[in-house]
Write an enzyme that holds these catalytic residues in place. Structure first.
Site, short mmCIF file in Angstrom:
data_model
loop_
_atom_site.label_atom_id
_atom_site.label_comp_id
_atom_site.label_asym_id
_atom_site.label_seq_id
_atom_site.Cartn_x
_atom_site.Cartn_y
_atom_site.Cartn_z
N LYS A 2 46.31 31.32 52.97
CA LYS A 2 46.60 30.16 53.82
C LYS A 2 45.46 29.90 54.82
CE LYS A 2 51.65 30.73 53.50
NZ LYS A 2 52.93 30.68 54.24
N ASN A 37 51.10 32.82 58.45
CA ASN A 37 51.33 34.18 57.93
C ASN A 37 50.46 34.56 56.74
OD1 ASN A 37 52.69 32.61 56.12
ND2 ASN A 37 54.64 33.69 56.25
N HIS A 80 50.74 33.12 50.71
CA HIS A 80 51.95 32.70 49.99
C HIS A 80 51.99 33.42 48.65
CE1 HIS A 80 54.86 30.33 47.72
NE2 HIS A 80 53.97 30.38 46.74
N TYR A 109 56.56 22.91 48.65
CA TYR A 109 57.55 23.52 49.54
C TYR A 109 58.84 22.70 49.63
CZ TYR A 109 54.58 27.33 51.37
OH TYR A 109 53.85 28.48 51.51
N GLU A 161 55.18 26.52 40.41
CA GLU A 161 54.07 26.43 41.36
C GLU A 161 52.71 26.36 40.65
OE1 GLU A 161 54.69 29.68 44.08
OE2 GLU A 161 56.50 28.77 44.91
P1 ATP Z 1 55.88 31.71 51.22
O1 ATP Z 1 56.79 30.77 50.44
O2 ATP Z 1 54.87 30.98 52.06
O3 ATP Z 1 55.27 32.75 50.32
P2 ATP Z 1 58.15 33.29 52.00
O4 ATP Z 1 58.60 33.08 50.58
O5 ATP Z 1 57.98 34.68 52.49
O6 ATP Z 1 56.77 32.54 52.24
P3 ATP Z 1 59.88 31.14 52.81
O7 ATP Z 1 61.27 31.35 53.26
O8 ATP Z 1 59.63 30.58 51.44
O9 ATP Z 1 59.09 32.53 52.99
O10 ATP Z 1 59.16 30.22 53.88
C1 ATP Z 1 57.98 29.49 53.58
C2 ATP Z 1 57.04 29.54 54.76
O11 ATP Z 1 57.60 28.76 55.81
C3 ATP Z 1 56.84 30.93 55.36
O12 ATP Z 1 55.80 31.64 54.74
C4 ATP Z 1 56.53 30.63 56.81
O13 ATP Z 1 55.14 30.36 56.98
C5 ATP Z 1 57.28 29.35 57.07
N1 ATP Z 1 58.54 29.66 57.77
C6 ATP Z 1 59.64 30.27 57.26
N2 ATP Z 1 60.60 30.39 58.18
C7 ATP Z 1 60.10 29.84 59.33
C8 ATP Z 1 60.60 29.65 60.64
N3 ATP Z 1 61.82 30.03 60.99
N4 ATP Z 1 59.78 29.04 61.54
C9 ATP Z 1 58.53 28.62 61.21
N5 ATP Z 1 58.00 28.77 59.97
C10 ATP Z 1 58.76 29.37 59.05
MG MG Z 2 58.70 31.16 49.69
#
Ligand code: ATP
Ligand code: MG
Length: 135
Positions: free
Chosen positions: A9, A112, A115, A49, A126
């Site tokens: 990211k 974070n 992804h 997303y 994806e």
């Molecule tokens: P990713 O899909 O990016 O690999 P993930 O699968 O661990 O991450 P998801 O639940 O799919 O987590 O959330 C997608 C992304 O949205 C997260 O990586 C994070 O950057 C962001 N995100 C998730 N929850 C929150 C929140 N409560 N507040 C802000 N950003 C969030």
């Molecule tokens: Mg995810």
């Protein structure tokens, strides 16, 4: 052999962690089949997303993912989906196990670092969305 979709990211790209992250991916037994440094468009980020489109953080997520360069990659290996998810660590870096990519490189919950696809079906979806990026 499975394939999974990895995004380094914008925070991790800006902080100069691409090579370190990719070395850990390779050490973890995964092969980097495709890799492209690119600015993801809003159209692609919103589709990518879309499962989160009703969440309060959706706008912030799309804005962040389109704010600067990312590195979009296809990884391949044995149990690639779960292998790479384990290497990534928990979504919130404060909860990520020591040694995981998010524990080492993430700035915050929204910034974070990486992804990874969360299932084989997500991986296929994806990779299909990102195919045009690799052309
Ligand atoms: P990713 O899909 O990016 O690999 P993930 O699968 O661990 O991450 P998801 O639940 O799919 O987590 O959330 C997608 C992304 O949205 C997260 O990586 C994070 O950057 C962001 N995100 C998730 N929850 C929150 C929140 N409560 N507040 C802000 N950003 C969030
Ligand atoms: Mg995810």
């Amino acid at each position: 052999m499975e394939r999974t979709l990895c995004i380094i990211k914008p925070d991790a790209v800006k902080n100069g962690f691409v090579e370190e992250i990719n070395n850990l991916i390779i050490e973890n037994g995964l092969q980097i089949l495709k890799s492209k440094r690119t600015k993801i468009s809003a159209e692609i980020a919103e589709e990518f997303y879309s499962e989160h489109s009703e969440k309060p953080f959706f706008t912030e997520l799309v804005e962040f993912m389109t704010s600067d360069y990312s590195v979009v990659q296809v990884l391949q290996g044995y149990n690639a989906v779960i292998n790479y998810r384990n290497l990534m660590g928990a979504t919130n870096p404060n909860e990520a196990d020591e040694g995981t990519l998010r524990a080492k490189f993430a700035e915050s919950l929204s910034k974070n670092a990486v992804h990874g696809s969360d299932s084989l079906d997500s991986a296929q979806r994806e990779i299909d969305i990102m195919l045009k990026i690799f052309d």
